[in-house]
Design a protein around this motif. Structure first.
Motif, PDB file in Angstrom:
ATOM      1  N   UNK A 197    -116.868  95.627  30.466  1.00 46.98           N
ATOM      2  CA  UNK A 197    -117.009  95.003  31.745  1.00 46.98           C
ATOM      3  C   UNK A 197    -115.813  93.764  31.649  1.00 46.98           C
ATOM      4  N   UNK A 198    -115.100  93.531  30.579  1.00 48.62           N
ATOM      5  CA  UNK A 198    -114.037  92.698  30.830  1.00 48.62           C
ATOM      6  C   UNK A 198    -112.896  93.098  31.579  1.00 48.62           C
ATOM      7  N   UNK A 199    -112.943  94.500  32.183  1.00 47.93           N
ATOM      8  CA  UNK A 199    -111.889  94.814  33.091  1.00 47.93           C
ATOM      9  C   UNK A 199    -112.439  94.607  34.613  1.00 47.93           C
ATOM     10  N   UNK A 200    -113.507  93.886  34.884  1.00 50.03           N
ATOM     11  CA  UNK A 200    -114.231  93.522  35.909  1.00 50.03           C
ATOM     12  C   UNK A 200    -113.407  92.538  36.669  1.00 50.03           C
ATOM     13  N   UNK A 201    -112.619  91.552  36.064  1.00 52.97           N
ATOM     14  CA  UNK A 201    -111.734  90.363  36.372  1.00 52.97           C
ATOM     15  C   UNK A 201    -110.350  91.022  36.791  1.00 52.97           C
ATOM     16  N   UNK A 202    -109.928  92.099  36.237  1.00 56.95           N
ATOM     17  CA  UNK A 202    -108.515  92.718  36.574  1.00 56.95           C
ATOM     18  C   UNK A 202    -108.164  92.501  38.150  1.00 56.95           C
ATOM     19  N   UNK A 203    -108.977  93.378  38.816  1.00 57.50           N
ATOM     20  CA  UNK A 203    -108.901  93.396  40.425  1.00 57.50           C
ATOM     21  C   UNK A 203    -108.628  91.936  41.238  1.00 57.50           C
ATOM     22  N   UNK A 204    -109.087  90.839  40.549  1.00 61.69           N
ATOM     23  CA  UNK A 204    -109.009  89.395  41.081  1.00 61.69           C
ATOM     24  C   UNK A 204    -107.883  88.560  40.595  1.00 61.69           C
ATOM     25  N   UNK A 205    -107.034  89.138  39.946  1.00 57.61           N
ATOM     26  CA  UNK A 205    -105.874  88.617  39.316  1.00 57.61           C
ATOM     27  C   UNK A 205    -105.151  87.732  40.631  1.00 57.61           C
ATOM     28  N   UNK A 206    -105.343  87.820  41.838  1.00 53.88           N
ATOM     29  CA  UNK A 206    -104.512  87.481  43.049  1.00 53.88           C
ATOM     30  C   UNK A 206    -105.185  85.991  43.288  1.00 53.88           C
ATOM     31  N   UNK A 207    -106.558  86.012  42.734  1.00 56.56           N
ATOM     32  CA  UNK A 207    -107.084  84.438  42.829  1.00 56.56           C
ATOM     33  C   UNK A 207    -106.517  83.269  42.074  1.00 56.56           C
ATOM     34  N   UNK A 208    -105.603  83.783  41.109  1.00 54.80           N
ATOM     35  CA  UNK A 208    -104.824  82.870  40.206  1.00 54.80           C
ATOM     36  C   UNK A 208    -103.638  82.713  40.929  1.00 54.80           C
ATOM     37  N   UNK A 209    -103.207  81.348  40.752  1.00 54.73           N
ATOM     38  CA  UNK A 209    -101.941  80.792  41.475  1.00 54.73           C
ATOM     39  C   UNK A 209    -100.557  81.616  40.939  1.00 54.73           C
TER      40      UNK A 209
END
Length: 217
Positions: A191-203
């Motif tokens: 489940x820790x991989x869930x955040x990977x597609x959302x890296x573009x949210x970071x500056x």
């Protein structure tokens, strides 16, 4: 209201959403604790020593970040941390399956080594959160917003523990029945991989001519 207005800014809201996604994933820590105490028989004295090792390892993680990773852009660093956390987070499977005993490695020594590795990685993962919080805070409300960001981070971690509790109950893992504990560890780590597609949210960041990491406007 000034704090709320700050949170509504995309430059702050999007990174906060990423932190919630990243920190709010389920955890198997509580179930693993019961396994270590009830099945492996780890004593309070040993757990205290393990806590001391964790404290020293946390300091090692801070040093490692400062020496080697502080100039790595957040997106790249979080990508590495997410993947490494999933891979290294599977190591408790060795302890749960008693595979370490097959090579003559006692449970206590494996637990210490595993704790050192995971704590160092955990601290390396936490340092960018602090840096991110400091870098996106606008002038005049830095302290208030920074405290609010850390509160959101802690609440997200609490959410992850609650989600882990639901997953533990759903799989039938109890303080005496650890049949599905390996599956719980695998699922919570993946489940820790869930955040990977959302890296573009970071500056977006880059290193300037002075060797400093700055946010690209």
């Amino acid at each position: 209201w000034v704090l709320w207005d700050a949170f509504k800014q995309r430059s702050i809201l999007l990174p906060v959403c990423f932190l919630v996604l990243w920190q709010g994933t389920p955890s198997s820590g509580t179930a693993l604790f019961y396994f270590e105490t009830n099945d492996l028989g780890f004593t309070p004295e040993f757990l205290g020593r393990l806590g001391l090792v964790s404290a020293v390892s946390s300091l090692a993680g801070v040093v490692a970040y400062d020496q080697f990773l502080k100039k790595v852009p957040l997106r790249k660093l979080f990508k590495f941390v997410c993947i490494a956390a999933v891979v290294l987070g599977m190591t408790p499977l060795i302890l749960v399956s008693h595979a370490n005993r097959a090579i003559g490695l006692p449970d206590t020594w494996f637990a210490i080594g595993d704790d050192v590795i995971l704590t160092v990685l955990g601290q390396i993962a936490f340092m960018p959160v602090l840096v991110l919080g400091a870098s996106i805070c606008p002038p005049q409300i830095e302290a208030t917003l920074y405290a609010a960001l850390m509160s959101v981070n802690n609440l997200s971690g609490g959410l992850g523990n609650v989600m882990g509790g639901f997953a533990t109950k759903a799989l039938g893992v109890t303080e005496s029945d650890f049949t599905n504990l390996p599956l719980l560890i695998v699922l919570t780590n993946l489940s820790g991989l869930i955040a990977l597609p959302f890296l573009s949210l970071l500056p977006q960041q880059e290193v300037n001519e002075r060797g400093e990491l700055v946010i690209v406007k």
